[in-house]
Design a protein around this motif. Structure first.
Motif, PDB file in Angstrom:
ATOM      1  N   ASN A 153      -3.409   4.236   6.493  1.00 45.12           N
ATOM      2  CA  ASN A 153      -3.722   2.830   6.748  1.00 45.12           C
ATOM      3  C   ASN A 153      -4.776   2.752   7.854  1.00 45.12           C
ATOM      4  O   ASN A 153      -4.487   3.022   9.017  1.00 45.12           O
ATOM      5  N   SER A 195      -4.510   1.201  -4.324  1.00 48.06           N
ATOM      6  CA  SER A 195      -3.862   0.612  -3.157  1.00 48.06           C
ATOM      7  C   SER A 195      -4.028  -0.897  -3.189  1.00 48.06           C
ATOM      8  O   SER A 195      -5.063  -1.394  -3.656  1.00 48.06           O
ATOM      9  N   VAL A 211      -6.325   0.894   2.887  1.00 50.65           N
ATOM     10  CA  VAL A 211      -5.304   1.943   2.733  1.00 50.65           C
ATOM     11  C   VAL A 211      -5.813   2.969   1.733  1.00 50.65           C
ATOM     12  O   VAL A 211      -6.023   2.656   0.566  1.00 50.65           O
ATOM     13  N   HIS A 233       2.903  -0.402   0.452  1.00 52.51           N
ATOM     14  CA  HIS A 233       2.349   0.408  -0.636  1.00 52.51           C
ATOM     15  C   HIS A 233       3.497   0.834  -1.540  1.00 52.51           C
ATOM     16  O   HIS A 233       4.542   1.294  -1.060  1.00 52.51           O
TER      17      HIS A 233
END
Length: 558
Positions: A518, A500, A505, A526
């Motif tokens: 998140n 990530s 995240v 992302h």
């Protein structure tokens, strides 16, 4: 008629899987608060039967019932006076049999609570012990001690000493007896063969009636350390244990012999009957001992439940859980709420220095805004339900119910409240009766409007009937999640972590699904978002197509 026959055939087929418990979603029913058929303000077995269709529609695989046995109800039924009968508050054995039959017809297995650490002081055995002399066989079924003063310094989970002194027939002071919980709940002496034989009979009684397994209450507490040495828990210790160094009344090695004997009994029966441990033990390597191949099938993952809203901590406990349980050939289980802790729609938004994971703990002040707690709860639930292994849901979490913390003092019933003179709230706030219909008496809990604990006004807008009409409701979120979990066999899958751009995240794959959580309050991007389709989310993507703050997304491969 053909559709009905097909539905019943599918239900039977769902019940025939050998290792169903490895990936199932099990829904905890707290009988007093689920549904009340006779209108007396107390939930009952007929009420449960009448609402099983809602759980079938939700998509769970099994139900677990908290105690419904004959009891004085000083600790909401966890003080049992007859292990082989139903308390009249909840109905009859016939009502129980009908409930099991209806659950099985709908493809739902039935797990029931078993309370082996202690019984009620009204249990015939304890009444016999009180009338018998010190050193008698009757007293040896429990833990009695001679002592001028309190035998040791152990403190009850509910507050105060773990010891209560008896009074002799002539009015003089007698022996002390041990009770980890309330004084009305004397602990059994599990070194006594009579105790072991009695519980073997109890297991067979309910297995013969068709139950699919047992959740074992306080599974880490049956055996006490030799000599009952003094012990002061760490200042930050939870009331049910879970410390790195086990207390002399938690997690002793002798419990494993007991569960090996129980496993042999369950293995005598067809249909893959299961044992699940409520064992508050740390580290996870110690908890894994409860689920070795010849002991229990599952153990509640309390380290996971107790983790705060922090991506790094969550990732670590998931890794540790999968690795540790796999090492003994067991699946991990995941759970966020139950009848003993603050509901996670409230708990996850509390500050890190006041997490209140243990509902028996001190009074909680400065509660978060309901919407903030619900936002995190929805995100956490989606993150959990895509994990491989089994999962437990607590009644009402599918509605996003918050903790009912502001109950009037005079309505509280948890023994913790009384034993600490109100210093600790206890667990009443997560046990308030469910809201089924917004405009019905007691929000549909019954037809009379009676309720053993008062329901807060916020329950009205969260009632099930309103959520069924709202495609964005928490109920619809859970229903869709369970449908996708079943379709893509996520419970049987394998987790693969993904990189990530930000450590807040969490990203992982399970089968064809990518899960993005998140944990930051800020929107995040992302790359996985462009590799598939968002099929489920706890909050919409931002206008810029980013992950919203404190939200989880399920992305299905394109």
């Amino acid at each position: 008629m053909t559709d009905l026959l097909n539905a019943e055939t599918d239900a039977v087929r769902r019940l025939q899987g050998d290792a169903w418990w490895r990936s199932s979603v099990i829904y905890q029913i707290y009988p007093r608060s689920f549904a009340d058929a006779n209108g007396d303000g107390m939930g009952d077995l007929q009420g449960i039967t009448s609402r099983l269709s809602a759980l079938e529609d939700l998509g769970v695989d099994a139900i677990w019932l908290s105690p419904f046995y004959t009891s004085p109800q000083k600790d909401a039924g966890y003080d049992v006076s007859d292990y082989c009968d139903v308390d009249p508050l909840f109905g009859t054995l016939q009502d129980f049999d009908q409930m099991v039959a209806e659950a099985h017809r709908r493809g739902l297995r039935v797990i029931i609570d078993l309370v082996p650490n202690h019984c009620s002081d009204q249990h015939p055995w304890f009444q016999e012990a009180l009338k018998a002399a010190p050193g008698s066989p009757e007293r040896d079924r429990f833990i009695f001690r001679d002592s001028e003063d309190v035998p040791n310094n152990w403190q009850s989970v509910f507050g105060g000493s773990m010891w209560t002194r008896t009074t002799n027939p002539d009015g003089s002071e007698g022996q002390w007896y041990l009770h980890i919980f309330d004084s009305s709940q004397p602990d059994f002496n599990w070194k006594n063969p009579e105790v072991r034989a009695m519980f073997a009979d109890v297991l067979r009684f309910w297995l013969d009636r068709g139950v699919d397994g047992f959740r074992v209450d306080v599974a880490h507490g049956l055996i006490k350390a030799e000599g009952l040495p003094d012990y002061i828990p760490p200042a930050d210790s939870a009331s049910m244990g879970g410390d790195e160094e086990p207390a002399p009344y938690w997690g002793q090695d002798g419990v494993h012999e007991i569960y090996r004997e129980w496993r042999q009994i369950l293995d005598e029966y067809e249909g893959s009957r299961v044992l699940c441990a409520e064992a508050w033990v740390n580290p996870l390597e110690l908890m894994a001992k409860w689920v070795r191949s010849d002991e229990m099938h599952q153990a509640f993952n309390f380290p996971y439940l107790s983790t705060s809203w922090d991506a790094t901590e969550v990732r670590q406990v998931i890794n540790d859980s999968l690795e540790t349980f796999a090492a003994v050939g067991a699946p991990s289980t995941w759970v966020l709420s139950n009848h003993d802790v603050v509901r996670h729609a409230t708990r996850l938004a509390l500050s890190a220095d006041n997490p209140q994971g243990d509902g028996i703990g001190p009074r909680t002040e400065n509660l978060p805004e309901q919407e903030h707690g619900l936002r995190r709860a929805r995100a956490a639930s989606l993150g959990m339900l895509a994990l491989p292994g089994g999962a437990y849901l607590y009644q009402g979490e599918e509605l996003g119910l918050p903790e009912a913390i502001d109950l009037p003092d005079e309505s509280r019933q948890d023994p913790t409240w009384f034993r600490t003179s109100g210093e600790r709230y206890g667990r009443d706030g997560c046990r308030v009766p469910l809201p089924w219909e917004a405009n019905a008496p007691a929000y549909g809990f019954n037809d009379s409007g009676a309720s053993w604990l008062p329901q807060p006004e916020v329950y009205g807008p969260l009632a099930r009937d309103l959520q069924l009409q709202d495609e964005n409701s928490t109920l619809k979120l859970y229903t869709r999640a369970l449908e996708l979990r079943r379709t893509h066999r996520l419970g049987e899958g394998k987790l693969e972590w993904l990189e990530s751009p930000d450590e807040q995240v969490l990203a992982y794959r399970n089968g064809p699904l990518t899960v993005l959580s998140n944990y930051s309050a800020e929107p995040m991007g992302h790359p996985a978002l462009s590799a598939g389709t968002v099929v489920l989310c706890s909050a919409p993507l931002t206008e810029q197509g980013q992950l919203a703050g404190e939200a989880t997304y399920w992305v299905l491969d394109a």
